[in-house]
Write a protein that holds these residues in place. Structure first.
Motif, PDB file in Angstrom:
ATOM      1  N   HIS A 123       0.837  -1.204   0.000  1.00  0.00           N
ATOM      2  CA  HIS A 123       0.000   0.000   0.000  1.00  0.00           C
ATOM      3  C   HIS A 123       0.868   1.249   0.000  1.00  0.00           C
ATOM      4  CE1 HIS A 123      -2.768  -3.127   1.238  1.00  0.00           C
ATOM      5  NE2 HIS A 123      -3.781  -2.316   0.949  1.00  0.00           N
ATOM      6  N   ALA A 124       0.425   2.275  -0.729  1.00  0.00           N
ATOM      7  CA  ALA A 124       1.165   3.531  -0.802  1.00  0.00           C
ATOM      8  C   ALA A 124       0.275   4.724  -0.465  1.00  0.00           C
ATOM      9  CB  ALA A 124       1.761   3.710  -2.201  1.00  0.00           C
ATOM     10  N   ASN A 125      -0.823   4.464   0.234  1.00  0.00           N
ATOM     11  CA  ASN A 125      -1.795   5.520   0.538  1.00  0.00           C
ATOM     12  C   ASN A 125      -1.793   5.921   2.014  1.00  0.00           C
ATOM     13  OD1 ASN A 125      -2.876   3.102   1.488  1.00  0.00           O
ATOM     14  ND2 ASN A 125      -4.993   3.723   1.125  1.00  0.00           N
ATOM     15  N   GLY A 126      -0.690   5.658   2.689  1.00  0.00           N
ATOM     16  CA  GLY A 126      -0.618   5.980   4.108  1.00  0.00           C
ATOM     17  C   GLY A 126      -1.041   4.832   4.996  1.00  0.00           C
ATOM     18  N   ARG A 127      -1.514   3.743   4.397  1.00  0.00           N
ATOM     19  CA  ARG A 127      -1.915   2.574   5.179  1.00  0.00           C
ATOM     20  C   ARG A 127      -0.906   1.441   5.051  1.00  0.00           C
ATOM     21  NH1 ARG A 127      -7.465   4.433   4.180  1.00  0.00           N
ATOM     22  NH2 ARG A 127      -8.316   4.925   6.227  1.00  0.00           N
ATOM     23  N   GLY A 128       0.175   1.716   4.361  1.00  0.00           N
ATOM     24  CA  GLY A 128       1.313   0.809   4.407  1.00  0.00           C
ATOM     25  C   GLY A 128       2.252   1.422   5.436  1.00  0.00           C
ATOM     26  N   TRP A 129       2.026   1.104   6.678  1.00  0.00           N
ATOM     27  CA  TRP A 129       2.641   1.846   7.783  1.00  0.00           C
ATOM     28  C   TRP A 129       4.165   1.835   7.744  1.00  0.00           C
ATOM     29  CZ3 TRP A 129      -0.438   4.732  10.931  1.00  0.00           C
ATOM     30  CH2 TRP A 129      -1.807   4.493  10.843  1.00  0.00           C
ATOM     31  N   HIS A 130       4.739   0.700   7.391  1.00  0.00           N
ATOM     32  CA  HIS A 130       6.202   0.595   7.374  1.00  0.00           C
ATOM     33  C   HIS A 130       6.710   0.141   6.000  1.00  0.00           C
ATOM     34  CE1 HIS A 130       5.950   1.153  11.681  1.00  0.00           C
ATOM     35  NE2 HIS A 130       5.139   0.120  11.776  1.00  0.00           N
ATOM     36  N   THR A 131       5.893   0.367   4.986  1.00  0.00           N
ATOM     37  CA  THR A 131       6.237  -0.106   3.647  1.00  0.00           C
ATOM     38  C   THR A 131       7.448   0.599   3.070  1.00  0.00           C
ATOM     39  OG1 THR A 131       3.869  -0.521   3.299  1.00  0.00           O
ATOM     40  CG2 THR A 131       5.284  -0.577   1.358  1.00  0.00           C
ATOM     41  N   ALA A 132       7.532   1.904   3.241  1.00  0.00           N
ATOM     42  CA  ALA A 132       8.673   2.654   2.690  1.00  0.00           C
ATOM     43  C   ALA A 132       9.993   2.126   3.249  1.00  0.00           C
ATOM     44  CB  ALA A 132       8.519   4.143   2.990  1.00  0.00           C
ATOM     45  N   ASP A 133      10.032   1.889   4.545  1.00  0.00           N
ATOM     46  CA  ASP A 133      11.250   1.351   5.156  1.00  0.00           C
ATOM     47  C   ASP A 133      11.515  -0.077   4.694  1.00  0.00           C
ATOM     48  OD1 ASP A 133      11.859   3.658   6.629  1.00  0.00           O
ATOM     49  OD2 ASP A 133      10.524   3.066   8.262  1.00  0.00           O
ATOM     50  N   ALA A 134      10.445  -0.838   4.500  1.00  0.00           N
ATOM     51  CA  ALA A 134      10.606  -2.224   4.044  1.00  0.00           C
ATOM     52  C   ALA A 134      11.212  -2.280   2.647  1.00  0.00           C
ATOM     53  CB  ALA A 134       9.257  -2.936   4.063  1.00  0.00           C
ATOM     54  N   LEU A 135      10.827  -1.346   1.785  1.00  0.00           N
ATOM     55  CA  LEU A 135      11.364  -1.330   0.423  1.00  0.00           C
ATOM     56  C   LEU A 135      12.867  -1.066   0.420  1.00  0.00           C
ATOM     57  CD1 LEU A 135       8.545   0.629  -1.449  1.00  0.00           C
ATOM     58  CD2 LEU A 135       9.009  -1.824  -1.565  1.00  0.00           C
ATOM     59  N   LEU A 136      13.326  -0.245   1.364  1.00  0.00           N
ATOM     60  CA  LEU A 136      14.768   0.029   1.466  1.00  0.00           C
ATOM     61  C   LEU A 136      15.554  -1.247   1.740  1.00  0.00           C
ATOM     62  CD1 LEU A 136      14.732   3.284   3.655  1.00  0.00           C
ATOM     63  CD2 LEU A 136      14.964   3.127   1.183  1.00  0.00           C
ATOM     64  N   ILE A 137      14.897  -2.189   2.407  1.00  0.00           N
ATOM     65  CA  ILE A 137      15.540  -3.469   2.714  1.00  0.00           C
ATOM     66  C   ILE A 137      15.350  -4.463   1.575  1.00  0.00           C
ATOM     67  CG2 ILE A 137      15.571  -5.425   4.313  1.00  0.00           C
ATOM     68  CD1 ILE A 137      14.338  -3.513   6.431  1.00  0.00           C
ATOM     69  N   ALA A 138      14.108  -4.551   1.073  1.00  0.00           N
ATOM     70  CA  ALA A 138      13.750  -5.616   0.133  1.00  0.00           C
ATOM     71  C   ALA A 138      14.302  -5.423  -1.266  1.00  0.00           C
ATOM     72  CB  ALA A 138      12.229  -5.751   0.074  1.00  0.00           C
ATOM     73  N   ILE A 139      14.225  -4.218  -1.790  1.00  0.00           N
ATOM     74  CA  ILE A 139      14.611  -4.010  -3.190  1.00  0.00           C
ATOM     75  C   ILE A 139      16.080  -4.343  -3.444  1.00  0.00           C
ATOM     76  CG2 ILE A 139      14.967  -2.204  -4.936  1.00  0.00           C
ATOM     77  CD1 ILE A 139      12.183  -1.154  -4.249  1.00  0.00           C
ATOM     78  N   PRO A 140      17.027  -3.887  -2.620  1.00  0.00           N
ATOM     79  CA  PRO A 140      18.421  -4.300  -2.856  1.00  0.00           C
ATOM     80  C   PRO A 140      18.605  -5.815  -2.777  1.00  0.00           C
ATOM     81  CG  PRO A 140      18.349  -2.389  -1.403  1.00  0.00           C
ATOM     82  CD  PRO A 140      16.943  -2.878  -1.540  1.00  0.00           C
ATOM     83  N   LYS A 141      17.912  -6.457  -1.847  1.00  0.00           N
ATOM     84  CA  LYS A 141      18.055  -7.913  -1.715  1.00  0.00           C
ATOM     85  C   LYS A 141      17.447  -8.641  -2.914  1.00  0.00           C
ATOM     86  CE  LYS A 141      18.351  -8.244   3.329  1.00  0.00           C
ATOM     87  NZ  LYS A 141      17.773  -8.849   4.559  1.00  0.00           N
ATOM     88  N   LEU A 142      16.316  -8.154  -3.403  1.00  0.00           N
ATOM     89  CA  LEU A 142      15.693  -8.775  -4.567  1.00  0.00           C
ATOM     90  C   LEU A 142      16.561  -8.579  -5.808  1.00  0.00           C
ATOM     91  CD1 LEU A 142      11.990  -7.780  -3.866  1.00  0.00           C
ATOM     92  CD2 LEU A 142      12.877 -10.115  -3.997  1.00  0.00           C
ATOM     93  N   LYS A 143      17.136  -7.397  -5.944  1.00  0.00           N
ATOM     94  CA  LYS A 143      18.060  -7.162  -7.063  1.00  0.00           C
ATOM     95  C   LYS A 143      19.267  -8.081  -6.958  1.00  0.00           C
ATOM     96  CE  LYS A 143      17.033  -2.332  -8.287  1.00  0.00           C
ATOM     97  NZ  LYS A 143      17.589  -0.949  -8.380  1.00  0.00           N
ATOM     98  N   ALA A 144      19.778  -8.274  -5.742  1.00  0.00           N
ATOM     99  CA  ALA A 144      20.946  -9.142  -5.542  1.00  0.00           C
ATOM    100  C   ALA A 144      20.637 -10.595  -5.905  1.00  0.00           C
ATOM    101  CB  ALA A 144      21.417  -9.055  -4.093  1.00  0.00           C
ATOM    102  N   LYS A 145      19.364 -10.981  -5.771  1.00  0.00           N
ATOM    103  CA  LYS A 145      18.951 -12.335  -6.133  1.00  0.00           C
ATOM    104  C   LYS A 145      18.698 -12.466  -7.633  1.00  0.00           C
ATOM    105  CE  LYS A 145      16.171 -14.589  -3.303  1.00  0.00           C
ATOM    106  NZ  LYS A 145      15.029 -14.953  -2.412  1.00  0.00           N
ATOM    107  N   GLY A 146      18.842 -11.358  -8.346  1.00  0.00           N
ATOM    108  CA  GLY A 146      18.700 -11.399  -9.799  1.00  0.00           C
ATOM    109  C   GLY A 146      17.336 -11.033 -10.324  1.00  0.00           C
ATOM    110  N   PHE A 147      16.451 -10.563  -9.460  1.00  0.00           N
ATOM    111  CA  PHE A 147      15.106 -10.207  -9.903  1.00  0.00           C
ATOM    112  C   PHE A 147      15.089  -8.860 -10.615  1.00  0.00           C
ATOM    113  CE2 PHE A 147      13.697 -13.290  -6.623  1.00  0.00           C
ATOM    114  CZ  PHE A 147      12.814 -14.026  -7.406  1.00  0.00           C
ATOM    115  N   LYS A 148      14.252  -8.772 -11.640  1.00  0.00           N
ATOM    116  CA  LYS A 148      13.972  -7.518 -12.318  1.00  0.00           C
ATOM    117  C   LYS A 148      12.517  -7.143 -12.062  1.00  0.00           C
ATOM    118  CE  LYS A 148      17.358  -8.249 -16.018  1.00  0.00           C
ATOM    119  NZ  LYS A 148      17.577  -8.380 -17.482  1.00  0.00           N
TER     120      LYS A 148
END
Length: 368
Positions: A265-290
């Motif tokens: 969610h990106a409408n203010g109801r993803g309470w910790h989503t922004a911080d989670a993306l900082l963790i997840a996106i680099p790890k997903l890229k490292a695993k080879g995901f596009k």
């Protein structure tokens, strides 16, 4: 044979999502219309304002063009896409829902980070959200990384509505999007462009059911309106304020597979989503995901289609039928005190719940 099936379904889905040109859009027009300062998130903009009725009026749906119904091979609830071996692609999706009596947020940290990282995403916007966030909607339309899908007018449980109310909920976001696109086309930065809005779809061709609930009537209404019903196979639980960023990130990193569709969610109801993306996106890229949009994902393989909607397993969203029925009838033609129809399966399960606390949870943020 398998590749041939992928190709046939991919071609069919492509016709109902986006043109090939849209997959190769550049950001020249976006930058011509918006400075980096205008695109940047504003602190506090993510907050949900409750008790605000400024945009509560129903959206008039007159003037929409007739839609080409979705072909039989793509009708139903799409949960993920089986992609050819070696294609490590996933689709990040974010819901932008807004109910009556509130103005939901715009979590600028999410959009800013996705742009910074060059990560594509699909945003399912409610009609009311589009109206109350017109400027942000137009920015998303011009962003080559993003696409916009339909998330009903006011985040209603379509399983509880009559045909007329379903039609309003399904078509209102289409009209809100059409009006926003027309407004965007009139701006000098677009009018002076040789390409104009060629690469911006005239209308959304993707739809997401609120709460992950649907039935035969609502699925038919969505598909007949020319939209693919897109669900997910990875749910992070981000609307729950108690779900930590680390756990949201872990769900994305550990559960995503090639062809996955992830819901956040990106409408203010993803309470910790922004911080989670900082963790997840680099790890997903490292695993080879596009990262691709849902439209791109659909064009790459064979969609996994179910006849019903659910979060993680069939029947797990039936509770929303009972919770909404406790609050008020959603059938717009229902008389005061009339019963609201919902599936016998959900009704039988809910009948055993006697705790009044359930009625409160119906409006909690922990819903899709």
């Amino acid at each position: 044979m398998r590749i041939a099936i992928f190709a046939a379904l991919g071609a069919a889905s492509l016709a109902f999502t986006a043109s090939p040109e849209a997959f190769a859009r550049d950001d020249a027009l976006q930058h011509a219309c918006y400075s980096p300062a205008l695109l940047a998130g504003v602190p506090g903009e993510e907050k949900v304002s409750r008790g605000v009725h400024t945009f509560d009026a129903s959206i008039k749906i007159d003037g929409l063009p007739a839609a080409q119904p979705v072909p039989d091979a793509l009708r139903g609830s799409i949960r993920r896409v089986d992609v050819p071996k070696g294609e490590k692609v996933i689709a990040l999706t974010f819901d932008l829902c807004e109910q009556r009596g509130e103005i939901a947020g715009y979590d600028g940290r999410i959009f800013d980070y996705l742009r910074q990282q060059g990560v594509k995403a699909t945003f399912f916007a409610g009609g009311k959200w589009i109206v109350s966030h017109r400027a942000r909607t137009e920015q998303l339309m011009l962003d080559p990384l993003f696409e916009i899908g339909n998330h009903t007018e006011t985040h209603a449980n379509l399983r509880l509505l009559n045909d007329a109310a379903i039609r309003q909920q399904v078509l209102a976001p289409q009209k809100a999007y059409q009006d926003a696109r027309a407004d965007l086309a009139s701006k000098q930065c677009v009018a002076s462009s040789a390409e104009g809005l060629r690469d911006v779809p005239p209308l959304p061709t993707l739809f997401r059911f609120p709460y992950g609930t649907c039935n035969e009537a609502s699925l038919k209404a969505v598909n007949d309106a020319g939209m693919l019903a897109i669900q997910w196979d990875v749910a992070t639980g981000d609307p729950d304020p108690h779900e930590a960023a680390e756990r949201i990130a872990a769900a994305m990193v550990n559960e995503a597979k090639p062809g996955s569709i992830i819901v956040n969610h990106a409408n203010g109801r993803g309470w910790h989503t922004a911080d989670a993306l900082l963790i997840a996106i680099p790890k997903l890229k490292a695993k080879g995901f596009k990262f691709v949009t849902v439209s791109e994902l659909m064009a790459m393989g064979k969609p996994v289609i179910k006849s019903e909607c659910y979060d993680r397993k069939p029947g797990d969203v039936n509770r929303y039928d009972f919770l909404w029925a406790l609050q008020k009838p959603l059938n717009t033609n229902a008389k005061p005190g009339a019963k609201v129809a919902f599936s016998p399966a959900s009704g039988s399960k809910a009948a055993g719940k006697k705790k009044p606390k359930a009625a409160v949870r119906a409006t909690s943020p922990a819903v899709n």
